[in-house]
Design an enzyme around this catalytic site. Structure first.
Site, PDB file in Angstrom:
ATOM      1  N   HIS A 224      36.390  46.982  47.772  1.00 33.48           N
ATOM      2  CA  HIS A 224      37.212  47.008  48.992  1.00 33.48           C
ATOM      3  C   HIS A 224      37.511  45.733  49.411  1.00 33.48           C
ATOM      4  O   HIS A 224      38.708  45.225  49.688  1.00 33.48           O
ATOM      5  CB  HIS A 224      36.602  48.019  49.926  1.00 33.48           C
ATOM      6  CG  HIS A 224      37.607  48.391  51.300  1.00 33.48           C
ATOM      7  ND1 HIS A 224      38.731  47.988  51.079  1.00 33.48           N
ATOM      8  CD2 HIS A 224      37.194  48.912  52.235  1.00 33.48           C
ATOM      9  CE1 HIS A 224      39.254  48.488  52.333  1.00 33.48           C
ATOM     10  NE2 HIS A 224      38.285  49.046  53.021  1.00 33.48           N
ATOM     11  N   HIS A 264      47.115  47.072  43.071  1.00 29.05           N
ATOM     12  CA  HIS A 264      46.797  47.574  44.210  1.00 29.05           C
ATOM     13  C   HIS A 264      46.625  48.997  44.091  1.00 29.05           C
ATOM     14  O   HIS A 264      47.553  49.652  43.196  1.00 29.05           O
ATOM     15  CB  HIS A 264      47.673  47.340  45.497  1.00 29.05           C
ATOM     16  CG  HIS A 264      47.283  47.489  46.861  1.00 29.05           C
ATOM     17  ND1 HIS A 264      47.155  48.856  47.228  1.00 29.05           N
ATOM     18  CD2 HIS A 264      46.647  46.761  47.869  1.00 29.05           C
ATOM     19  CE1 HIS A 264      46.563  48.859  48.590  1.00 29.05           C
ATOM     20  NE2 HIS A 264      46.029  47.699  48.760  1.00 29.05           N
ATOM     21  N   ASP A 315      45.419  39.625  49.171  1.00 28.44           N
ATOM     22  CA  ASP A 315      44.271  38.799  49.096  1.00 28.44           C
ATOM     23  C   ASP A 315      44.683  37.642  48.397  1.00 28.44           C
ATOM     24  O   ASP A 315      44.120  36.504  48.350  1.00 28.44           O
ATOM     25  CB  ASP A 315      43.291  39.596  48.143  1.00 28.44           C
ATOM     26  CG  ASP A 315      42.666  40.546  48.887  1.00 28.44           C
ATOM     27  OD1 ASP A 315      42.197  40.695  50.133  1.00 28.44           O
ATOM     28  OD2 ASP A 315      42.492  41.988  48.396  1.00 28.44           O
TER      29      ASP A 315
END
Length: 378
Positions: A224, A264, A315
């Site tokens: 996560h 993702h 990210d």
């Protein structure tokens, strides 16, 4: 009732929400009906908290009142500072330290024992938790490095104040704006694992502190949170190798290495947040005169997109952005929590409004009819 098993609850719809919408095929994200691209660079994190918690953008007067209220709640009880100092002395993992501290905050919260379904009380508690998050994280980061904590300032915004407490000096306008936008973009993202954990806790009629603690523990898992740390490690490895980033990524893929920051669970195209953060990563590189981290990132994205058909997620560019701001890599995931706490609280408030205990079932696949043998006969 169907016995069909959906591993990881893939595709299972369990709630209705008015908070954030995601279209993974179109690459769209919005809060309360507003597309992220329309406000991420303009609205402050404090404004976004008001939107998520109350359903509408605040007026100037409402914003000023809420921002002042948030700023006034930043300081920590002396006992909490003592706890943080002890955790820092033990070189505790930052996420584990944050989890412990947030749980401890309830001890000094004046509304700790209030009815968990009372909205006004929850808003007050949510404000305190959100306000104290940055203070606790910055204090931990400084204490573990042998520095005294920096007291929060009420005249700085939420983002700028955290950077001030972390580094001991007021950030410049570019850094403050960049970090504020990062907080806005990470504030909420539908029913992700940590949000779901918070809602499960809330559904038992437990309190906000418990729900946020559950969420932090869930975010700490490598599946996560933490991807941007791995992205930055990759960028540093490229830098230390002196290799062309295009050649490096090609070799890494051929070797079967997993490239962090791509793909993702929800998005099948480029994460809309990645494009916004990319511009800030580039801007920070230009401001410092050292664009290499951004340049490496662009080269990697070009290869992964053209050769592998994979797009970056949130990210990917946040890694180089945080690094250029002087933020230690092991604080990247706690910073994710620092932002996402606003979304966690919003979802818990929504859960309290129409609560039903979350109690799914498991399909039993073990043995049946086994014969018990008393202890002395085994």
């Amino acid at each position: 009732m169907s016995d069909e098993v959906k591993r990881g609850l893939e595709g299972v719809v369990v709630f209705e929400s008015r908070l954030s919408y995601i279209d993974g095929d179109a690459g769209e994200l919005g809060y309360r009906g507003y597309a992220i691209e329309d406000f991420a660079r303009e609205a402050s994190y404090e404004e976004v908290l008001s939107l998520l918690w109350n359903g509408e953008w605040p007026t100037r007067a409402e914003h000023d009142e809420f921002a002042a209220r948030l700023a006034a709640e930043r300081d920590l009880d002396p006992a909490v500072y003592d706890l943080i100092e002890a955790l820092a002395a033990q070189d505790e993992n930052p996420m584990a330290a944050l989890r412990t501290v947030v749980s401890a905050l309830s001890a000094s919260d004046p509304d700790a024992d209030a009815d968990p379904a009372d909205r006004e009380t929850n808003l007050a508690k949510g404000c305190r938790i959100t306000a104290k998050f940055p203070t606790a994280l910055a204090a931990f980061a400084r204490l573990r490095n042998g520095f005294d904590p920096v007291e929060p300032r009420e005249d700085l915004g939420h983002a700028a104040n955290f950077l001030y407490m972390l580094n001991g000096e007021e950030p410049d306008e570019v850094a403050a704006e960049t970090f504020d936008t990062a907080l806005v973009l990470h504030a909420d993202h539908g029913l992700n694992a940590s949000t779901f954990a918070a809602m499960v806790t809330t559904s038992t009629m437990s309190d906000l502190h418990s729900g946020v603690t559950s969420a932090i523990g869930t975010l700490a898992g490598s599946l996560h949170g933490g991807a941007n740390q791995n992205v930055m490690r990759m960028l540093k490895e490229i830098d230390e190798s002196d290799a062309d980033p295009g050649d490096w990524i090609e070799s890494a893929v051929e070797e079967g290495r997993r490239i962090p920051g791509f793909g993702h669970r929800v998005y099948n195209v480029r994460d809309p947040r990645a494009g916004i953060l990319e511009t800030y990563s580039e801007r920070l590189g230009e401001e410092s005169g050292d664009p290499r981290w951004y340049d490496y990132s662009v080269a990697i994205e070009e290869y992964m997109t053209e050769e592998k058909g994979l797009a970056p997620n949130v990210d990917f560019y946040s890694a180089s952005m945080y690094y250029q701001m002087g933020i230690p890599m092991d604080l990247y995931t706690p910073i994710f929590a620092l932002s996402r706490v606003g979304g966690w609280i919003a979802h818990m408030l929504e859960q309290y409004e129409d609560n039903r205990l979350i109690r799914p079932r498991a399909h039993y696949v073990g043995d049946r009819g086994r014969e018990f043998v008393p202890l002395d006969e085994r």
